[in-house]
Design an enzyme around this catalytic site. Structure first.
Site, mmCIF file in Angstrom:
data_model
loop_
_atom_site.group_PDB
_atom_site.id
_atom_site.type_symbol
_atom_site.label_atom_id
_atom_site.label_comp_id
_atom_site.label_asym_id
_atom_site.label_seq_id
_atom_site.Cartn_x
_atom_site.Cartn_y
_atom_site.Cartn_z
ATOM 1 C CG HIS A 32 -0.360 4.197 -0.200
ATOM 2 N ND1 HIS A 32 -0.046 4.511 -1.535
ATOM 3 C CD2 HIS A 32 -1.917 4.155 -0.639
ATOM 4 C CE1 HIS A 32 -0.598 4.650 -2.310
ATOM 5 N NE2 HIS A 32 -2.104 4.604 -1.664
ATOM 6 C CG ASP A 34 -5.045 5.637 -0.252
ATOM 7 O OD1 ASP A 34 -4.674 5.515 -1.528
ATOM 8 O OD2 ASP A 34 -5.072 4.534 0.375
ATOM 9 N N GLY A 144 -10.270 -2.474 0.804
ATOM 10 C CA GLY A 144 -10.694 -3.853 0.949
ATOM 11 C C GLY A 144 -11.336 -4.407 -0.429
ATOM 12 N N GLY A 176 -6.264 -4.385 -3.373
ATOM 13 C CA GLY A 176 -6.607 -5.717 -3.183
ATOM 14 C C GLY A 176 -5.260 -6.743 -3.172
HETATM 15 C C1 DX5 Z 1 -7.808 2.552 -3.153
HETATM 16 C C2 DX5 Z 1 -6.638 3.204 -2.557
HETATM 17 C C3 DX5 Z 1 -5.850 1.946 -1.975
HETATM 18 C C4 DX5 Z 1 -6.541 1.266 -0.832
HETATM 19 C C5 DX5 Z 1 -5.809 -0.171 -0.661
HETATM 20 O O1 DX5 Z 1 -8.681 3.653 -3.698
HETATM 21 O O2 DX5 Z 1 -6.008 3.942 -3.277
HETATM 22 O O3 DX5 Z 1 -4.747 2.663 -1.598
HETATM 23 O O4 DX5 Z 1 -6.410 1.950 0.579
HETATM 24 O O5 DX5 Z 1 -6.505 -0.879 0.172
HETATM 25 P P1 DX5 Z 1 -6.639 -2.436 0.088
HETATM 26 O O6 DX5 Z 1 -5.259 -3.004 0.113
HETATM 27 O O7 DX5 Z 1 -7.495 -2.982 1.394
HETATM 28 O O8 DX5 Z 1 -7.293 -3.005 -1.420
HETATM 29 ZN ZN ZN Z 2 -4.088 4.204 -2.778
#
Ligand code: DX5
Ligand code: ZN
Length: 218
Positions: A32, A34, A144, A176
């Site tokens: 994934h 971002d 996070g 999350g």
């Molecule tokens: C948030 C991103 C997520 C994030 C998830 O805007 O789209 O993909 O990296 O990270 P965690 O799992 O730490 O919430």
């Molecule tokens: Zn994401």
């Protein structure tokens, strides 16, 4: 089986390829990625050149989550860079239907993301056209953050819609997610779990990935 998509947003960017290899060896199904532009969301991350470099080294399918305004401007660049799945936010573009067609024509799998406050009705005339829906369970922009519990009901309702229409569309959930709350998220209907901090901050990422993958898929 549940698919797990580690988010490299929580990786150590100074050792990016090692961090990708780490989750690849640990059993990740997708990577994934971002992408943030500092406009659609209040953070800036990476773009096509970085994805292109990783593409040469990793054989994982690249699940590129675009959190950028007017994503239609960059679809071509991200697909050329190596995106297999290209996810666009319904809130980020005026012509989402057209954009989905463009993604397909250019050879990637189209997915559509909804922010926490965006209703499922935004999918009404596009659900049949897409490979996957991404339900955001935090407000996008940062890793996070804490999972928004009210989203369980949204996942459940989406699952019902997909089943009622007899579609093959996958439900991806992002934000999350950890070993503690993943079970109820999967129970609500998730098929693909994104996890950044829960995997990259773990002592044993492979163990976390294994736990998530082995949850009973509904
Ligand atoms: C948030 C991103 C997520 C994030 C998830 O805007 O789209 O993909 O990296 O990270 P965690 O799992 O730490 O919430
Ligand atoms: Zn994401």
């Amino acid at each position: 089986m549940i698919k797990v998509a580690p988010s490299i947003l929580s990786a150590d960017f100074s050792r990016l390829y090692d961090e990708v290899q780490k989750v690849e060896e640990a059993g990740a199904d997708l990577l994934h990625i971002d992408v943030m532009d500092g406009h659609f969301v209040p953070n800036i991350t990476i773009g096509p050149p970085v994805i292109c470099c990783l593409r040469k080294k990793s054989s994982l399918p690249f699940d590129v989550h675009l959190m950028i305004t007017s994503p239609e401007r960059y679809v071509d660049d991200f697909i050329k860079a190596g995106a297999d799945i290209l996810t666009v936010h319904v809130e980020s573009t005026i012509h989402i239907h057209r954009l989905i067609q463009t993604i397909k024509e250019k050879g990637a799998l189209p997915a559509v993301a909804l922010n926490p406050s965006t209703p499922l009705s935004a999918l009404d005339y596009i659900l049949e056209e897409i490979y996957m829906v991404l339900i955001m369970t935090v407000n996008p922009g940062f890793g996070g953050q804490t999972f928004i519990k009210g989203m369980l009901n949204k996942i459940n309702k989406l699952k019902d819609k997909i089943v009622a229409k007899n579609l093959d569309v996958l439900i991806q959930v992002d934000g999350g997610i950890n070993e503690k709350n993943a079970r109820e998220i999967v129970k609500a209907g998730a098929d693909v779990l994104v996890a950044g901090s829960a995997i990259y901050n773990a002592q044993d990422p492979a163990c976390v990935i294994r736990q998530l993958k082995n949850l009973p898929h509904v």
